[in-house]
Motif scaffolding. Structure first.
Motif, mmCIF file in Angstrom:
data_model
loop_
_atom_site.group_PDB
_atom_site.id
_atom_site.type_symbol
_atom_site.label_atom_id
_atom_site.label_comp_id
_atom_site.label_asym_id
_atom_site.label_seq_id
_atom_site.Cartn_x
_atom_site.Cartn_y
_atom_site.Cartn_z
ATOM 1 N N MET A 103 -2.428 -4.482 -15.033
ATOM 2 C CA MET A 103 -3.685 -5.123 -15.234
ATOM 3 C C MET A 103 -4.607 -3.804 -15.075
ATOM 4 O O MET A 103 -5.382 -3.565 -15.749
ATOM 5 N N ILE A 104 -4.526 -3.083 -13.905
ATOM 6 C CA ILE A 104 -5.375 -2.179 -13.559
ATOM 7 C C ILE A 104 -5.287 -0.886 -14.560
ATOM 8 O O ILE A 104 -6.374 -0.530 -15.000
ATOM 9 N N ILE A 106 -4.819 -1.233 -17.682
ATOM 10 C CA ILE A 106 -5.516 -1.503 -18.886
ATOM 11 C C ILE A 106 -6.854 -1.857 -18.779
ATOM 12 O O ILE A 106 -7.473 -2.331 -19.563
ATOM 13 N N GLY A 107 -7.520 -1.719 -17.674
ATOM 14 C CA GLY A 107 -8.609 -1.920 -17.413
ATOM 15 C C GLY A 107 -8.990 -3.463 -16.903
ATOM 16 O O GLY A 107 -10.320 -3.964 -17.085
ATOM 17 N N GLU A 108 -8.292 -4.255 -16.538
ATOM 18 C CA GLU A 108 -8.385 -5.567 -16.263
ATOM 19 C C GLU A 108 -8.700 -5.637 -14.708
ATOM 20 O O GLU A 108 -8.271 -4.992 -14.019
ATOM 21 N N LYS A 109 -9.849 -6.601 -14.623
ATOM 22 C CA LYS A 109 -10.167 -6.851 -13.221
ATOM 23 C C LYS A 109 -8.826 -7.624 -12.550
ATOM 24 O O LYS A 109 -8.315 -8.571 -13.106
ATOM 25 N N VAL A 110 -8.580 -7.140 -11.207
ATOM 26 C CA VAL A 110 -7.910 -8.055 -10.506
ATOM 27 C C VAL A 110 -8.416 -8.485 -9.102
ATOM 28 O O VAL A 110 -9.504 -8.121 -8.708
ATOM 29 N N PRO A 111 -7.776 -9.795 -8.475
ATOM 30 C CA PRO A 111 -8.646 -10.138 -7.416
ATOM 31 C C PRO A 111 -8.154 -9.446 -6.203
ATOM 32 O O PRO A 111 -7.320 -8.658 -6.194
ATOM 33 N N ALA A 112 -9.442 -9.074 -5.357
ATOM 34 C CA ALA A 112 -9.137 -8.646 -4.185
ATOM 35 C C ALA A 112 -8.126 -9.029 -3.247
ATOM 36 O O ALA A 112 -7.992 -10.424 -3.391
#
Length: 115
Positions: A103-104, A106-112
């Motif tokens: 996900m990172i 491809i530029g997608e946000k992920v939960p902290a």
């Protein structure tokens, strides 16, 4: 006559629940009501010799069993092609860390992460 016979495709279905519509012989040429365990599905593959397997139709269970069959060498041994979802995509989505990295990438946000 299963609808796939019109296209010359033989469908072998494995399901542990005899009450679902998918276990109707109108849906498949061969229906196995068996526990969904990789070893059992491997024996069915050995007997039926399918050309391909669609892991995504079985939801999470189908994906996991297909990945296990691949890891066991069953798909390669019997020349079974994985159709639809790739083995790498199954593995990437099953492993939380791999999925997060994908996900990172491809530029997608992920939960902290919680501290």
């Amino acid at each position: 006559m299963p609808f796939t016979q019109e296209e010359g495709i033989k469908v072998v279905l494995v399901n542990s629940n005899p009450a679902t519509i998918m276990t109707d012989t109108d849906m498949a040429d061969s229906v196995y009501i068996e526990p969904l365990e990789p070893e059992i599905v491997a024996k069915i593959i050995e007997k039926e010799r399918p050309d391909g397997i669609i892991a995504g139709l079985g939801g999470q269970t189908g994906l996991n069993i297909t990945a296990e069959l691949a890891d066991m060498g069953v798909l390669e041994k019997f020349g079974v092609e994985l159709l639809g979802t790739s083995l790498q995509a199954i593995k990437d989505s099953e492993d939380r860390d791999l999925f997060k990295r994908k996900m990172i990438n491809i530029g997608e946000k992920v939960p902290a992460q919680k501290r």
